[in-house]
Design a protein around this motif. Structure first.
Motif, PDB file in Angstrom:
ATOM      1  N   VAL A  56       0.859  -1.177   0.000  1.00 18.75           N
ATOM      2  CA  VAL A  56       0.000   0.000   0.000  1.00 18.75           C
ATOM      3  C   VAL A  56       0.898   1.231   0.000  1.00 18.75           C
ATOM      4  O   VAL A  56       1.758   1.385   0.862  1.00 18.75           O
ATOM      5  N   ILE A  57       0.671   2.086  -0.999  1.00 20.88           N
ATOM      6  CA  ILE A  57       1.416   3.340  -1.128  1.00 20.88           C
ATOM      7  C   ILE A  57       0.406   4.474  -1.074  1.00 20.88           C
ATOM      8  O   ILE A  57      -0.585   4.455  -1.804  1.00 20.88           O
ATOM      9  N   ALA A  58       0.644   5.460  -0.206  1.00 27.69           N
ATOM     10  CA  ALA A  58      -0.251   6.607  -0.073  1.00 27.69           C
ATOM     11  C   ALA A  58       0.261   7.767  -0.912  1.00 27.69           C
ATOM     12  O   ALA A  58       1.469   8.033  -0.948  1.00 27.69           O
ATOM     13  N   PHE A  59      -0.676   8.451  -1.572  1.00 29.58           N
ATOM     14  CA  PHE A  59      -0.396   9.662  -2.335  1.00 29.58           C
ATOM     15  C   PHE A  59      -1.320  10.771  -1.834  1.00 29.58           C
ATOM     16  O   PHE A  59      -2.427  10.478  -1.359  1.00 29.58           O
ATOM     17  N   PRO A  60      -0.917  12.023  -1.968  1.00 32.34           N
ATOM     18  CA  PRO A  60      -1.751  13.112  -1.463  1.00 32.34           C
ATOM     19  C   PRO A  60      -3.128  13.201  -2.118  1.00 32.34           C
ATOM     20  O   PRO A  60      -4.086  13.659  -1.500  1.00 32.34           O
ATOM     21  N   ASP A  61      -3.241  12.747  -3.369  1.00 33.33           N
ATOM     22  CA  ASP A  61      -4.506  12.849  -4.094  1.00 33.33           C
ATOM     23  C   ASP A  61      -4.467  11.941  -5.317  1.00 33.33           C
ATOM     24  O   ASP A  61      -3.440  11.351  -5.641  1.00 33.33           O
ATOM     25  N   ARG A  62      -5.598  11.824  -6.004  1.00 28.21           N
ATOM     26  CA  ARG A  62      -5.716  10.944  -7.169  1.00 28.21           C
ATOM     27  C   ARG A  62      -4.778  11.370  -8.296  1.00 28.21           C
ATOM     28  O   ARG A  62      -4.155  10.541  -8.944  1.00 28.21           O
ATOM     29  N   ALA A  63      -4.689  12.670  -8.541  1.00 26.63           N
ATOM     30  CA  ALA A  63      -3.829  13.145  -9.636  1.00 26.63           C
ATOM     31  C   ALA A  63      -2.371  12.749  -9.393  1.00 26.63           C
ATOM     32  O   ALA A  63      -1.668  12.364 -10.335  1.00 26.63           O
ATOM     33  N   SER A  64      -1.915  12.814  -8.163  1.00 28.93           N
ATOM     34  CA  SER A  64      -0.536  12.415  -7.850  1.00 28.93           C
ATOM     35  C   SER A  64      -0.327  10.923  -8.075  1.00 28.93           C
ATOM     36  O   SER A  64       0.689  10.507  -8.640  1.00 28.93           O
ATOM     37  N   ALA A  65      -1.291  10.111  -7.643  1.00 23.59           N
ATOM     38  CA  ALA A  65      -1.188   8.657  -7.819  1.00 23.59           C
ATOM     39  C   ALA A  65      -1.182   8.286  -9.297  1.00 23.59           C
ATOM     40  O   ALA A  65      -0.360   7.472  -9.740  1.00 23.59           O
ATOM     41  N   GLU A  66      -2.086   8.886 -10.063  1.00 24.73           N
ATOM     42  CA  GLU A  66      -2.132   8.600 -11.496  1.00 24.73           C
ATOM     43  C   GLU A  66      -0.877   9.101 -12.200  1.00 24.73           C
ATOM     44  O   GLU A  66      -0.366   8.440 -13.113  1.00 24.73           O
ATOM     45  N   GLY A  67      -0.383  10.261 -11.783  1.00 21.02           N
ATOM     46  CA  GLY A  67       0.838  10.804 -12.362  1.00 21.02           C
ATOM     47  C   GLY A  67       2.029   9.901 -12.122  1.00 21.02           C
ATOM     48  O   GLY A  67       2.861   9.684 -13.015  1.00 21.02           O
ATOM     49  N   TRP A  68       2.133   9.352 -10.900  1.00 26.17           N
ATOM     50  CA  TRP A  68       3.227   8.422 -10.589  1.00 26.17           C
ATOM     51  C   TRP A  68       3.152   7.187 -11.486  1.00 26.17           C
ATOM     52  O   TRP A  68       4.144   6.809 -12.109  1.00 26.17           O
ATOM     53  N   TYR A  69       1.980   6.554 -11.559  1.00 26.36           N
ATOM     54  CA  TYR A  69       1.866   5.310 -12.321  1.00 26.36           C
ATOM     55  C   TYR A  69       2.145   5.526 -13.803  1.00 26.36           C
ATOM     56  O   TYR A  69       2.714   4.661 -14.468  1.00 26.36           O
ATOM     57  N   ALA A  70       1.790   6.688 -14.309  1.00 23.86           N
ATOM     58  CA  ALA A  70       1.998   6.991 -15.734  1.00 23.86           C
ATOM     59  C   ALA A  70       3.359   7.613 -16.026  1.00 23.86           C
ATOM     60  O   ALA A  70       3.723   7.785 -17.192  1.00 23.86           O
ATOM     61  N   SER A  71       4.133   7.916 -14.988  1.00 27.32           N
ATOM     62  CA  SER A  71       5.414   8.612 -15.191  1.00 27.32           C
ATOM     63  C   SER A  71       6.414   7.752 -15.965  1.00 27.32           C
ATOM     64  O   SER A  71       6.411   6.521 -15.866  1.00 27.32           O
ATOM     65  N   ASP A  72       7.256   8.410 -16.712  1.00 30.42           N
ATOM     66  CA  ASP A  72       8.307   7.700 -17.454  1.00 30.42           C
ATOM     67  C   ASP A  72       9.206   6.908 -16.514  1.00 30.42           C
ATOM     68  O   ASP A  72       9.596   5.781 -16.814  1.00 30.42           O
ATOM     69  N   ALA A  73       9.526   7.494 -15.370  1.00 28.50           N
ATOM     70  CA  ALA A  73      10.423   6.820 -14.421  1.00 28.50           C
ATOM     71  C   ALA A  73       9.826   5.510 -13.934  1.00 28.50           C
ATOM     72  O   ALA A  73      10.518   4.485 -13.881  1.00 28.50           O
TER      73      ALA A  73
END
Length: 107
Positions: A56-73
């Motif tokens: 389980v990984i916590a993110f501040p909000d949905r946009a941050s979580a989606e941004g992480w999963y879609a990130s190039d890194a």
């Protein structure tokens, strides 16, 4: 609202690819405010059956979580995990501090 990335992984082969994945994932989380809450500790099963590892990984909000999963890194690391494990990964929003069980009846 906090959003959680939850992975339920099975058959993890702890080889060089998974080690490389683990060595690289923290750096992919940092730009999006992600942090591990649960990372594969064996549970105490109180009901039913359980197998696999829970992450389980916590993110501040949905946009941050989606941004992480879609990130190039993260996308560069993802095949390292997918090749040596199987499982399910979801994003789900948390509830406010004043949430009560009956709140779902109003949906």
């Amino acid at each position: 609202m906090t959003t959680y990335a939850i992975g339920h992984l099975h058959d993890v082969a702890m080889g060089p690819e998974i080690v490389a994945y683990l060595e690289g994932i923290d750096a992919t989380l940092a730009p999006f405010g992600g942090r591990f809450l649960i990372h594969g500790d064996p549970p105490t099963v109180l009901e039913g059956a359980w197998s696999g590892d829970l992450i389980v990984i916590a993110f501040p909000d949905r946009a941050s979580a989606e941004g992480w999963y879609a990130s190039d890194a993260y996308r560069r690391l993802l095949p390292l995990r997918q090749g040596d494990s199987r499982g399910d990964v979801i994003l789900i929003d948390g509830v406010p501090a004043d949430h009560r069980a009956t709140d779902i009846l109003r949906r």
